[in-house]
Design a protein around this motif. Structure first.
Motif, mmCIF file in Angstrom:
data_model
loop_
_atom_site.group_PDB
_atom_site.id
_atom_site.type_symbol
_atom_site.label_atom_id
_atom_site.label_comp_id
_atom_site.label_asym_id
_atom_site.label_seq_id
_atom_site.Cartn_x
_atom_site.Cartn_y
_atom_site.Cartn_z
ATOM 1 N N ARG A 7 0.801 -1.219 0.000
ATOM 2 C CA ARG A 7 0.000 0.000 0.000
ATOM 3 C C ARG A 7 0.837 1.273 0.000
ATOM 4 O O ARG A 7 0.419 2.295 -0.537
ATOM 5 C CB ARG A 7 -0.937 0.004 1.212
ATOM 6 N N LEU A 8 2.008 1.252 0.630
ATOM 7 C CA LEU A 8 2.813 2.457 0.779
ATOM 8 C C LEU A 8 4.001 2.444 -0.176
ATOM 9 O O LEU A 8 4.744 1.469 -0.242
ATOM 10 C CB LEU A 8 3.314 2.599 2.217
ATOM 11 N N THR A 9 4.168 3.551 -0.897
ATOM 12 C CA THR A 9 5.292 3.713 -1.811
ATOM 13 C C THR A 9 5.977 5.043 -1.540
ATOM 14 O O THR A 9 5.315 6.095 -1.510
ATOM 15 C CB THR A 9 4.843 3.673 -3.280
ATOM 16 N N LEU A 10 7.281 4.997 -1.311
ATOM 17 C CA LEU A 10 8.074 6.212 -1.155
ATOM 18 C C LEU A 10 8.495 6.706 -2.533
ATOM 19 O O LEU A 10 8.908 5.919 -3.391
ATOM 20 C CB LEU A 10 9.312 5.948 -0.303
ATOM 21 N N TYR A 27 -0.206 6.375 -0.742
ATOM 22 C CA TYR A 27 -0.939 5.311 -0.051
ATOM 23 C C TYR A 27 -2.045 4.811 -0.970
ATOM 24 O O TYR A 27 -2.902 5.596 -1.406
ATOM 25 C CB TYR A 27 -1.537 5.833 1.260
ATOM 26 N N ALA A 28 -2.014 3.519 -1.288
ATOM 27 C CA ALA A 28 -3.008 2.909 -2.171
ATOM 28 C C ALA A 28 -3.919 2.008 -1.360
ATOM 29 O O ALA A 28 -3.463 1.043 -0.740
ATOM 30 C CB ALA A 28 -2.320 2.118 -3.277
ATOM 31 N N LEU A 33 -5.868 13.253 -4.214
ATOM 32 C CA LEU A 33 -6.764 12.139 -3.932
ATOM 33 C C LEU A 33 -7.326 11.620 -5.243
ATOM 34 O O LEU A 33 -7.956 12.364 -5.998
ATOM 35 C CB LEU A 33 -7.911 12.584 -3.015
ATOM 36 N N SER A 34 -7.097 10.324 -5.517
ATOM 37 C CA SER A 34 -7.647 9.677 -6.701
ATOM 38 C C SER A 34 -8.659 8.626 -6.261
ATOM 39 O O SER A 34 -8.404 7.886 -5.308
ATOM 40 C CB SER A 34 -6.535 9.007 -7.521
ATOM 41 N N LEU A 39 -4.034 8.072 -2.120
ATOM 42 C CA LEU A 39 -3.760 9.391 -1.544
ATOM 43 C C LEU A 39 -2.261 9.631 -1.591
ATOM 44 O O LEU A 39 -1.483 8.774 -1.158
ATOM 45 C CB LEU A 39 -4.267 9.463 -0.104
ATOM 46 N N GLN A 40 -1.860 10.770 -2.126
ATOM 47 C CA GLN A 40 -0.436 11.101 -2.229
ATOM 48 C C GLN A 40 -0.165 12.492 -1.688
ATOM 49 O O GLN A 40 -0.929 13.437 -1.929
ATOM 50 C CB GLN A 40 0.041 11.027 -3.684
#
Length: 397
Positions: free
Chosen positions: A221-224, A251-252, A279-280, A258-259
């Motif tokens: 879920r989390l990508t840096l 955050y997916a 927000l997508s 949300l980014q």
């Protein structure tokens, strides 16, 4: 009186029996969901399966059946929600990881897809030709900008890009771009002196760019995110070495992402910090309909707020359309993880446009974009219109 008492007791027993008969048992849920799964009755399986979970009957096999029904219904976000629950109790479940990989791939979420691929059995990896190192995507776009200002020549822009997987959790995107436009300076109506070149001369505004971005998956879920953008700007004989750095986190979750990110830039002598939050949403659980809302706040030498709204939807089996608008002065504005830098001599006041994506088979996607911009003449301080047309080709490996 005694007969009435016995009659009431009998009625109560019958009611209790009927109520008990309505209670769903594990055996009923398991046999019904299996029959629906085998028959391919996906809609009924989703409805009845979720009803059973809400009533307290919850086990991994049921979740896997519901998830597969969501997957077959193209509700990839809905399937991911079920597979995530399975992985909570069995973090190495091969079925959950494999279909989570596919769901994220179909949602164009390569970092999450790669993360799940790292758990898939080697035999499946080899069968599906999934590599931990290699090309993921390549692209080429080129376009023209046509201003309604006689003192501005037609601009041209070209960009080539590559996306690589550098291990299961690390992805790198790089691109080279070039922009060119002729500018004629004009004596300002307010009598001020232009800051870059003498008045009443024509010069070339050129820009060479190199861009690199890294994405590291902490988990599914989390990508840096981290990016660097170098721009070499020339306004006639005046040259600027510009630098942009970006750091963020994405955050997916099922049905939305949300980014948040922060960007620091030094462009043509101006130092600006830009903060973005986006927000997508994916209401249908796929790319048949989606939205993206983005707020950008600039501080430093330039202070400005910009809001962008995007809507995307699928028109046919091979055609998608996106429509977007950005509102607020875009002076040294950074877009798409600092990939696009609005550093032109004339600032865009707002813009709106649309993009068509046409799938050419399994790997190739053809893109066509039209954008309208309201721009402000740097010298005369008046507004003019600009139309941009850009075409591109994306190849997914």
């Amino acid at each position: 009186m005694a007969n009435r008492k016995y009659l009431l007791a009998a009625l109560l027993t019958i009611c209790c029996y009927l109520a008990g008969a309505q209670t769903v048992t594990f055996r009923q849920v398991d046999s019904t969901s299996l029959a629906q799964y085998n028959a391919g009755n996906w809609r009924a399986l989703i409805v009845d399966g979720n009803s059973a979970i809400n009533s307290g009957i919850d086990y991994p096999v049921l979740r896997l059946r519901i998830a597969y029904a969501q997957f077959m219904s193209s509700n990839y976000h809905g399937a991911l929600a079920q597979y995530n629950q399975v992985l909570k109790s069995d973090s190495y479940n091969q079925t959950a990881h494999y279909f989570s990989y596919l769901c994220n791939k179909y949602l164009d979420n390569n970092p999450a897809a790669s993360y799940h691929a790292s758990f898939i059995d080697t035999a499946v990896i080899n069968r599906e030709h999934i590599a931990s190192f290699g090309l993921l995507i390549a692209g080429l776009e080129t376009g023209v900008k046509i201003p309604s200002n006689a003192q501005r020549g037609m601009g041209s822009y070209t960009r080539a890009s590559l996306g690589n997987r550098l291990g299961w959790r690390l992805q790198a995107d790089q691109s080279l771009a070039y922009y060119n436009q002729s500018i004629t300076s004009t004596t300002p109506t307010n009598g001020t002196t232009p800051q870059i070149t003498p008045t009443n001369t024509t010069f070339a505004n050129t820009q060479f760019e190199y861009y690199a971005k890294l994405g590291y998956s902490i988990n599914c879920r989390l990508t840096l995110l981290g990016a660097y953008h170098y721009l070499n700007n020339s306004f006639g004989d005046v040259n600027f070495q510009n630098h942009v750095a970006m750091a963020g986190i994405k955050y997916a979750a099922p049905f939305f992402t949300l980014q948040g990110d922060a960007n620091v830039s030094s462009i043509t002598g101006a130092r600006v910090t830009q903060f973005n939050v986006q927000l997508s949403t994916y209401p249908l659980g796929n790319l048949n309909f989606y939205t993206a809302s983005r707020l950008s706040v600039q501080t430093g030498d330039i202070k400005q707020n910009i809001f962008t709204q995007l809507l995307g939807f699928k028109l046919s089996k091979q055609l998608w359309l996106e429509a977007s608008g950005s509102f607020g002065a875009m002076n040294n504005y950074l877009e798409a993880d600092a990939l696009y830098v609005y550093s032109a001599i004339d600032v865009s006041q707002w813009k709106a446009g649309s993009t068509a994506f046409f799938a050419l088979g399994q790997h190739a996607v053809l893109c066509l974009n039209y954008t309208f911009e309201q721009k402000l003449d740097y010298y005369l301080n008046n507004n003019y219109k600009q139309n941009s047309i850009t075409g591109g080709l994306i190849w997914k490996f």
